[in-house]
Design a protein around this motif. Structure first.
Motif, PDB file in Angstrom:
ATOM      1  N   MET A   1       0.850  -1.165   0.000  1.00  0.00           N
ATOM      2  CA  MET A   1       0.000   0.000   0.000  1.00  0.00           C
ATOM      3  C   MET A   1       0.897   1.230   0.000  1.00  0.00           C
ATOM      4  N   ALA A   2       0.666   2.112  -0.944  1.00  0.00           N
ATOM      5  CA  ALA A   2       1.463   3.333  -1.070  1.00  0.00           C
ATOM      6  C   ALA A   2       1.032   4.350  -0.027  1.00  0.00           C
ATOM      7  N   LEU A   3       2.014   4.937   0.622  1.00  0.00           N
ATOM      8  CA  LEU A   3       1.753   5.938   1.654  1.00  0.00           C
ATOM      9  C   LEU A   3       1.849   7.322   1.031  1.00  0.00           C
ATOM     10  N   THR A   4       0.844   8.144   1.260  1.00  0.00           N
ATOM     11  CA  THR A   4       0.793   9.489   0.702  1.00  0.00           C
ATOM     12  C   THR A   4       0.629  10.478   1.843  1.00  0.00           C
ATOM     13  N   LYS A   5       1.282  11.638   1.735  1.00  0.00           N
ATOM     14  CA  LYS A   5       1.169  12.692   2.751  1.00  0.00           C
ATOM     15  C   LYS A   5       0.405  13.877   2.198  1.00  0.00           C
ATOM     16  N   THR A   6      -0.244  14.604   3.110  1.00  0.00           N
ATOM     17  CA  THR A   6      -0.949  15.828   2.748  1.00  0.00           C
ATOM     18  C   THR A   6      -0.041  16.729   1.936  1.00  0.00           C
ATOM     19  N   LYS A   7      -0.587  17.282   0.875  1.00  0.00           N
ATOM     20  CA  LYS A   7       0.142  18.190  -0.004  1.00  0.00           C
ATOM     21  C   LYS A   7       0.286  19.549   0.699  1.00  0.00           C
ATOM     22  N   PRO A   8       1.499  20.105   0.747  1.00  0.00           N
ATOM     23  CA  PRO A   8       1.654  21.415   1.376  1.00  0.00           C
ATOM     24  C   PRO A   8       0.806  22.477   0.665  1.00  0.00           C
ATOM     25  N   LYS A   9       0.203  23.341   1.450  1.00  0.00           N
ATOM     26  CA  LYS A   9      -0.616  24.424   0.909  1.00  0.00           C
ATOM     27  C   LYS A   9      -0.587  25.547   1.935  1.00  0.00           C
ATOM     28  N   GLU A  10      -0.397  26.759   1.473  1.00  0.00           N
ATOM     29  CA  GLU A  10      -0.324  27.887   2.390  1.00  0.00           C
ATOM     30  C   GLU A  10      -1.654  28.067   3.101  1.00  0.00           C
ATOM     31  N   LEU A  11      -1.577  28.276   4.402  1.00  0.00           N
ATOM     32  CA  LEU A  11      -2.781  28.473   5.205  1.00  0.00           C
ATOM     33  C   LEU A  11      -3.447  29.799   4.857  1.00  0.00           C
ATOM     34  N   GLY A  12      -4.708  29.928   5.248  1.00  0.00           N
ATOM     35  CA  GLY A  12      -5.456  31.146   5.004  1.00  0.00           C
ATOM     36  C   GLY A  12      -6.351  31.053   3.777  1.00  0.00           C
ATOM     37  N   PHE A  13      -6.221  29.953   3.007  1.00  0.00           N
ATOM     38  CA  PHE A  13      -7.076  29.831   1.829  1.00  0.00           C
ATOM     39  C   PHE A  13      -8.524  29.631   2.271  1.00  0.00           C
ATOM     40  N   LYS A  14      -9.427  30.130   1.461  1.00  0.00           N
ATOM     41  CA  LYS A  14     -10.867  30.011   1.725  1.00  0.00           C
ATOM     42  C   LYS A  14     -11.334  28.614   1.319  1.00  0.00           C
ATOM     43  N   ALA A  15     -12.161  28.003   2.165  1.00  0.00           N
ATOM     44  CA  ALA A  15     -12.689  26.671   1.860  1.00  0.00           C
ATOM     45  C   ALA A  15     -13.496  26.727   0.576  1.00  0.00           C
ATOM     46  N   PRO A  16     -13.132  25.937  -0.417  1.00  0.00           N
ATOM     47  CA  PRO A  16     -13.925  25.903  -1.645  1.00  0.00           C
ATOM     48  C   PRO A  16     -15.344  25.398  -1.357  1.00  0.00           C
ATOM     49  N   ASP A  17     -16.310  26.088  -1.921  1.00  0.00           N
ATOM     50  CA  ASP A  17     -17.699  25.698  -1.734  1.00  0.00           C
ATOM     51  C   ASP A  17     -17.959  24.387  -2.474  1.00  0.00           C
ATOM     52  N   PHE A  18     -18.988  23.698  -2.068  1.00  0.00           N
ATOM     53  CA  PHE A  18     -19.365  22.463  -2.753  1.00  0.00           C
ATOM     54  C   PHE A  18     -20.844  22.177  -2.553  1.00  0.00           C
ATOM     55  N   SER A  19     -21.337  21.312  -3.383  1.00  0.00           N
ATOM     56  CA  SER A  19     -22.664  20.723  -3.247  1.00  0.00           C
ATOM     57  C   SER A  19     -22.472  19.252  -3.571  1.00  0.00           C
ATOM     58  N   LEU A  20     -22.572  18.410  -2.555  1.00  0.00           N
ATOM     59  CA  LEU A  20     -22.275  16.988  -2.704  1.00  0.00           C
ATOM     60  C   LEU A  20     -23.427  16.128  -2.210  1.00  0.00           C
ATOM     61  N   LEU A  21     -23.514  14.940  -2.770  1.00  0.00           N
ATOM     62  CA  LEU A  21     -24.540  13.980  -2.381  1.00  0.00           C
ATOM     63  C   LEU A  21     -24.284  13.448  -0.981  1.00  0.00           C
ATOM     64  N   ASP A  22     -25.331  13.480  -0.164  1.00  0.00           N
ATOM     65  CA  ASP A  22     -25.322  12.783   1.117  1.00  0.00           C
ATOM     66  C   ASP A  22     -26.083  11.484   0.874  1.00  0.00           C
ATOM     67  N   PRO A  23     -25.366  10.363   0.739  1.00  0.00           N
ATOM     68  CA  PRO A  23     -26.033   9.105   0.407  1.00  0.00           C
ATOM     69  C   PRO A  23     -27.076   8.664   1.439  1.00  0.00           C
ATOM     70  N   LYS A  24     -26.968   9.185   2.654  1.00  0.00           N
ATOM     71  CA  LYS A  24     -27.890   8.778   3.712  1.00  0.00           C
ATOM     72  C   LYS A  24     -29.335   9.184   3.394  1.00  0.00           C
ATOM     73  N   ASP A  25     -29.501  10.402   2.852  1.00  0.00           N
ATOM     74  CA  ASP A  25     -30.851  10.856   2.514  1.00  0.00           C
ATOM     75  C   ASP A  25     -31.007  11.150   1.020  1.00  0.00           C
ATOM     76  N   ASN A  26     -29.956  10.867   0.272  1.00  0.00           N
ATOM     77  CA  ASN A  26     -29.941  11.052  -1.184  1.00  0.00           C
ATOM     78  C   ASN A  26     -30.203  12.501  -1.590  1.00  0.00           C
ATOM     79  N   GLU A  27     -29.736  13.439  -0.760  1.00  0.00           N
ATOM     80  CA  GLU A  27     -29.887  14.862  -1.052  1.00  0.00           C
ATOM     81  C   GLU A  27     -28.522  15.519  -1.135  1.00  0.00           C
ATOM     82  N   SER A  28     -28.447  16.610  -1.885  1.00  0.00           N
ATOM     83  CA  SER A  28     -27.204  17.373  -1.976  1.00  0.00           C
ATOM     84  C   SER A  28     -27.072  18.270  -0.759  1.00  0.00           C
ATOM     85  N   LYS A  29     -25.848  18.390  -0.259  1.00  0.00           N
ATOM     86  CA  LYS A  29     -25.555  19.247   0.892  1.00  0.00           C
ATOM     87  C   LYS A  29     -24.427  20.198   0.490  1.00  0.00           C
ATOM     88  N   THR A  30     -24.528  21.424   0.963  1.00  0.00           N
ATOM     89  CA  THR A  30     -23.523  22.436   0.651  1.00  0.00           C
ATOM     90  C   THR A  30     -22.660  22.739   1.860  1.00  0.00           C
TER      91      THR A  30
END
Length: 184
Positions: free
Chosen positions: A1-30
């Motif tokens: 199993m290949a081991l991967t580490k978190t990619k460095p990224k400068e802090l302070g970036f804004k969380a990218p928005d999303f709309s993703l499926l919640d399989p539990k209720d089959n609805e999109s959540k933002t």
């Protein structure tokens, strides 16, 4: 199993928005619907990764322990389910129910959210303040399968506690490591 580490990224970036499926209720959540009043943890996990399996109970404990303090945890599975059927949304629901997840577990089918967050491994954690600016990008704790380090969430808990005390300059950010996200 290949081991991967978190990619460095400068802090302070804004969380990218999303709309993703919640399989539990089959609805999109933002992100805006699920974010916490005082902070938000975005965790990239999946069902089959031994590193995630090793720490999943502590991830759930953190979600429980900090929810009342205004910190919400959102977990996202971005894996290719054609080649990794154990990570299929139906299996996500089974696993979440079996373990009593106290956080949403969303499916990133086209993998665009993982790319937007520069996520590369499971588990991987980013902590955002109340304005959705990243203040921590690192590991849960020192535990991994096969080592004897306790699964206690020490690093992520310290980051959350620091944020809650008003400190957004969080030291000792050690990259998370685990399985690579399974890209299509």
């Amino acid at each position: 199993m290949a081991l991967t580490k978190t990619k460095p990224k400068e802090l302070g970036f804004k969380a990218p928005d999303f709309s993703l499926l919640d399989p539990k209720d089959n609805e999109s959540k933002t992100l805006n619907l699920l974010m916490g009043k005082r902070g938000t943890i975005v965790a990239f996990i999946c069902n089959h990764c031994p590193y995630v399996k090793h720490v999943i109970e502590e991830i759930n404990n953190i979600a429980i322990d900090y929810k009342e303090r205004g910190i919400n945890l959102i977990a996202i599975n971005s894996n290719d389910i054609e080649n990794y059927p154990e990570d299929h949304p139906d299996k996500m629901v089974e696993w979440a129910n079996a373990l009593g997840f106290q956080f949403p577990y969303l499916f990133d089918e086209n993998q665009e959210v993982a790319k937007a967050y520069d996520a590369v491994c499971t588990p991987e954690f980013s902590l955002f303040d109340e304005e959705l600016k990243c203040v921590y990008r690192g590991r849960l704790d020192a535990a991994s399968p096969g080592n004897k380090a306790p699964v206690n969430g020490a690093d992520l808990r310290a980051a959350i506690d620091s944020l809650l005390s008003g400190n957004k300059e969080i030291p000792n950010q050690i990259p998370s490591m685990g399985c690579n996200i399974k890209w299509k």
